[in-house]
Design an enzyme around this catalytic site. Structure first.
Site, mmCIF file in Angstrom:
data_model
loop_
_atom_site.group_PDB
_atom_site.id
_atom_site.type_symbol
_atom_site.label_atom_id
_atom_site.label_comp_id
_atom_site.label_asym_id
_atom_site.label_seq_id
_atom_site.Cartn_x
_atom_site.Cartn_y
_atom_site.Cartn_z
ATOM 1 N N PRO A 159 0.828 -1.217 0.000
ATOM 2 C CA PRO A 159 0.000 0.000 0.000
ATOM 3 C C PRO A 159 0.862 1.268 0.000
ATOM 4 O O PRO A 159 2.089 1.193 -0.074
ATOM 5 C CB PRO A 159 -0.788 -0.120 1.299
ATOM 6 N N LYS A 184 4.718 -5.040 -6.512
ATOM 7 C CA LYS A 184 3.725 -4.144 -7.123
ATOM 8 C C LYS A 184 3.430 -3.059 -6.082
ATOM 9 O O LYS A 184 2.629 -3.252 -5.171
ATOM 10 C CB LYS A 184 2.464 -4.940 -7.471
ATOM 11 N N PRO A 185 4.088 -1.896 -6.216
ATOM 12 C CA PRO A 185 3.820 -0.814 -5.250
ATOM 13 C C PRO A 185 2.426 -0.233 -5.471
ATOM 14 O O PRO A 185 1.798 -0.459 -6.514
ATOM 15 C CB PRO A 185 4.888 0.236 -5.588
ATOM 16 N N GLY A 237 -2.837 -4.136 2.669
ATOM 17 C CA GLY A 237 -3.803 -3.181 2.141
ATOM 18 C C GLY A 237 -5.137 -3.378 2.812
ATOM 19 O O GLY A 237 -5.213 -3.868 3.952
ATOM 20 N N GLU A 260 -1.948 -8.617 5.438
ATOM 21 C CA GLU A 260 -1.842 -7.600 6.494
ATOM 22 C C GLU A 260 -2.865 -6.539 6.145
ATOM 23 O O GLU A 260 -2.660 -5.761 5.201
ATOM 24 C CB GLU A 260 -0.446 -6.968 6.478
HETATM 25 P P1 NAD Z 1 -5.822 -1.157 -1.159
HETATM 26 O O1 NAD Z 1 -6.259 -2.472 -0.667
HETATM 27 O O2 NAD Z 1 -6.745 -0.367 -1.975
HETATM 28 O O3 NAD Z 1 -4.482 -1.296 -2.028
HETATM 29 C C1 NAD Z 1 -3.341 -1.968 -1.561
HETATM 30 C C2 NAD Z 1 -2.577 -2.525 -2.741
HETATM 31 O O4 NAD Z 1 -3.392 -3.485 -3.401
HETATM 32 C C3 NAD Z 1 -2.196 -1.487 -3.804
HETATM 33 O O5 NAD Z 1 -0.914 -1.799 -4.300
HETATM 34 C C4 NAD Z 1 -3.256 -1.712 -4.874
HETATM 35 O O6 NAD Z 1 -2.840 -1.344 -6.168
HETATM 36 C C5 NAD Z 1 -3.439 -3.219 -4.790
HETATM 37 N N1 NAD Z 1 -4.723 -3.702 -5.326
HETATM 38 C C6 NAD Z 1 -5.896 -3.031 -5.426
HETATM 39 N N2 NAD Z 1 -6.825 -3.819 -6.021
HETATM 40 C C7 NAD Z 1 -6.232 -5.005 -6.272
HETATM 41 C C8 NAD Z 1 -6.668 -6.231 -6.851
HETATM 42 N N3 NAD Z 1 -7.917 -6.390 -7.311
HETATM 43 N N4 NAD Z 1 -5.803 -7.253 -6.937
HETATM 44 C C9 NAD Z 1 -4.539 -7.123 -6.459
HETATM 45 N N5 NAD Z 1 -4.052 -5.990 -5.933
HETATM 46 C C10 NAD Z 1 -4.893 -4.938 -5.830
HETATM 47 O O7 NAD Z 1 -5.386 -0.410 0.153
HETATM 48 P P2 NAD Z 1 -4.770 1.028 0.280
HETATM 49 O O8 NAD Z 1 -5.848 2.017 0.110
HETATM 50 O O9 NAD Z 1 -3.590 1.144 -0.624
HETATM 51 O O10 NAD Z 1 -4.201 1.006 1.791
HETATM 52 C C11 NAD Z 1 -4.998 1.269 2.877
HETATM 53 C C12 NAD Z 1 -5.379 0.006 3.596
HETATM 54 O O11 NAD Z 1 -4.224 -0.780 3.868
HETATM 55 C C13 NAD Z 1 -5.984 0.270 4.946
HETATM 56 O O12 NAD Z 1 -7.091 -0.549 5.140
HETATM 57 C C14 NAD Z 1 -4.870 -0.110 5.920
HETATM 58 O O13 NAD Z 1 -5.297 -0.468 7.181
HETATM 59 C C15 NAD Z 1 -4.212 -1.214 5.202
HETATM 60 N N6 NAD Z 1 -2.829 -1.407 5.675
HETATM 61 C C16 NAD Z 1 -2.566 -2.453 6.486
HETATM 62 C C17 NAD Z 1 -1.293 -2.658 6.989
HETATM 63 C C18 NAD Z 1 -0.989 -3.792 7.933
HETATM 64 O O14 NAD Z 1 0.165 -4.025 8.243
HETATM 65 N N7 NAD Z 1 -1.971 -4.527 8.412
HETATM 66 C C19 NAD Z 1 -0.271 -1.789 6.648
HETATM 67 C C20 NAD Z 1 -0.573 -0.723 5.816
HETATM 68 C C21 NAD Z 1 -1.865 -0.547 5.324
#
Ligand code: NAD
Length: 493
Positions: A159, A184-185, A237, A260
């Site tokens: 994320p 994949k960032p 994420g 996570e």
């Molecule tokens: P997100 O789930 O939207 O995106 C995270 C990643 O997933 C990005 O790289 C995105 O491009 C990718 N992604 C999106 N759709 C996808 C798909 N269909 N298939 C595969 N990959 C896909 O989350 P975000 O908005 O980037 O981050 C915020 C969230 O992340 C919050 O809920 C936060 O709590 C969580 N987070 C958790 C931790 C942890 O350690 N538990 C750490 C950091 C962030």
């Protein structure tokens, strides 16, 4: 006081595949924005399925036939240490990229998060030559032992809220184990991983071991989670996307996933707590990184005897929280990472107001430019309100009042999440009872946000599974092979 000015000298914007910076096959690009100014920072190559395929091919070749998994642990350790040294030498540039691409504070990047990142690489470098199996005492005349082998090609989906640290927390144990990988960032913060990939090459990580493909979730991200030639995926994420990633892994090649995910962590302040310390930690636990933390202690439960004085002090501290230029070392609060998140947080704040919580301070956008939101406090929050249930991922503190230990344990656990928690008390019995009763991956007693390279981090319930950091952080990158052979002609038979 201001730190060094932003150079905006962005060196790397292409994909990093097999040790080279290359354009995407389609030639497509996307823009990345500075959240403090809303200006376009750079145009970055946009990878899709065909680029992920190329990156996986390079990683596969590097795993199946390349030197990395076959090097001695000592040789891998030396290269990882060099990588960490290069991160340290380039700390200003890394911090600069974090600020301009993600709205992070220069000071906390330069002096906390980036040092933690290179120390994480050093920590796992120390594991590279200590990975070993066991000798098994079999019941029959068989001699057996276990080998702990690298799992293969790993896909890391990360994320935007901590690009350098999350890269390090995933890449370091994978490198130590002898894996190769495709990263994949997040599309919101594409720049840091490219710079880190460049440093890894300078450190001597062989071509194909680390590949970085920027792009969007449903295209590049999905190509990672569905790929038949990726052996394991780590995802950090949202819970929603985590579920999609797990489904994709299940319907492709059954690759193991570690997830996570989000959180809605309780921070519990008992009547006997040091109020000033509790206020300080409630503020840092919610406003650090402008609240964009999965481990934010966003449900602040305060016992009734201390509640009013706590709220008064909380208000005073939050009102003094300096908002402004993230390069200024006096600034405590920068812009939200991106426009979508900015809008989401403002809409959560609106919901809090509509549902009847008391707005103590903040509650709206800040300034005329950039994705800034005022640090916000709500009191009189009840468990059924959306601000007490949903992850906001922004600078919003919700205060909930409670009476008894039993009651607060029940309420703290009444969430789908289970990532972290905090307990403020001088009473060891209360601390022990609460820490054993909370269903979360971390309990911080009289402290908060004590993330460390040596402490396993991960979730219970819908905050995910698998652990990062600590010795446990290696597990996802290793598999166990049992090797058995009969013992003939033994004098013991
Ligand atoms: P997100 O789930 O939207 O995106 C995270 C990643 O997933 C990005 O790289 C995105 O491009 C990718 N992604 C999106 N759709 C996808 C798909 N269909 N298939 C595969 N990959 C896909 O989350 P975000 O908005 O980037 O981050 C915020 C969230 O992340 C919050 O809920 C936060 O709590 C969580 N987070 C958790 C931790 C942890 O350690 N538990 C750490 C950091 C962030």
């Amino acid at each position: 006081m201001s730190s060094k000015p932003a150079t905006h000298d962005i060196k790397f914007t292409k994909l990093f595949i097999n040790g080279e910076f290359v354009d995407s096959i389609s030639g497509n690009t996307f823009e990345t924005i500075n959240p403090a100014t809303e200006e376009v920072l750079a145009t970055v190559a946009e990878g899709r399925k065909e680029d992920i395929d190329l990156a996986v091919k390079a990683a596969r070749e590097a795993f199946d036939n390349g030197p990395w998994p076959r090097l001695s642990g000592e040789a891998r350790r030396k290269i990882m240490l060099k990588f960490a040294d290069l991160m340290e030498e380039n700390a200003d540039e890394l911090a600069n990229l974090e600020v301009i691409d993600g709205g992070k504070l220069f000071g906390s990047m330069r002096y906390f998060e980036i040092p933690l990142s290179w120390e994480t690489i050093r920590y796992f470098s120390g594991a590279a030559d200590k990975i070993r199996g066991a000798t098994l005492k079999m019941s029959s005349n068989i001699q057996a032992y276990t080998l702990r082998e690298p799992i293969g090609v790993v896909g890391h989906i990360i994320p935007w809220n901590g690009p350098t640290f999350m890269f390090s927390a995933k890449v370091a144990p994978a490198l130590a184990a002898g894996c190769t990988m495709v990263i994949k960032p997040a599309e919101q913060t594409p720049l840091v991983s490219l710079f880190l990939a460049h440093l890894s090459k300078l450190a001597g990580v062989p071509d194909g071991v680390i590949n970085v493909v920027n792009g969007f979730g449903p295209t590049a991200g999905a190509a990672v989670s569905t790929h038949m030639d990726i052996d394991a995926v780590t995802f950090m994420g949202s819970t929603e996307v985590g579920r999609t990633v797990m489904q994709a892994a299940a319907t492709s090649n059954l690759k193991p996933v570690s997830l996570e995910l989000g959180g809605k962590s309780p921070f519990i302040v008992f009547d006997d707590a040091d109020v000033d310390k509790a206020v300080e930690l409630a503020v840092v636990g919610n406003l650090a990184n402008k609240g964009e933390m999965c481990i934010a202690g966003s449900r602040v439960f305060v016992q009734e005897g201390i509640h009013d004085v706590f709220v008064k002090k909380l208000e005073a501290t939050v009102k003094g929280w300096a908002i402004g230029d993230p390069f200024d070392l006096a600034t405590r609060h920068g812009p939200q990472n991106n426009k979508e998140q900015y809008r989401k947080v403002l809409s959560c704040i609106q919901n809090g107001k509509k549902e009847g919580a008391t707005l103590v301070t903040g509650g709206g956008p800040f300034g005329k430019k950039g994705f800034y939101i005022e640090p916000t406090i709500f009191t009189n929050v009840t468990d059924d309100m959306s601000i007490a249930k949903e992850e906001i991922f922004g600078p919003v503190i919700s205060v909930l009042k409670f009476k008894t230990v039993k009651e607060v344990i029940k309420r703290a656990n009444a969430t789908k999440y289970g990532l972290a928690s905090g307990v403020m008390t001088k009473n060891i019995d209360i601390a022990n009872t609460v820490s054993r009763s909370i269903r979360a991956g971390a309990v911080w007693i009289n402290c908060y946000l004590t993330l460390d390279k040596d402490a396993p981090h991960g979730g219970y319930k819908m905050s995910g599974f698998g652990r990062e950091l600590g010795w446990e952080g290696l597990e996802h990158y290793l598999q166990v092979k049992t090797v058995a052979t009969p013992i003939y002609d033994s004098p013991w038979l």
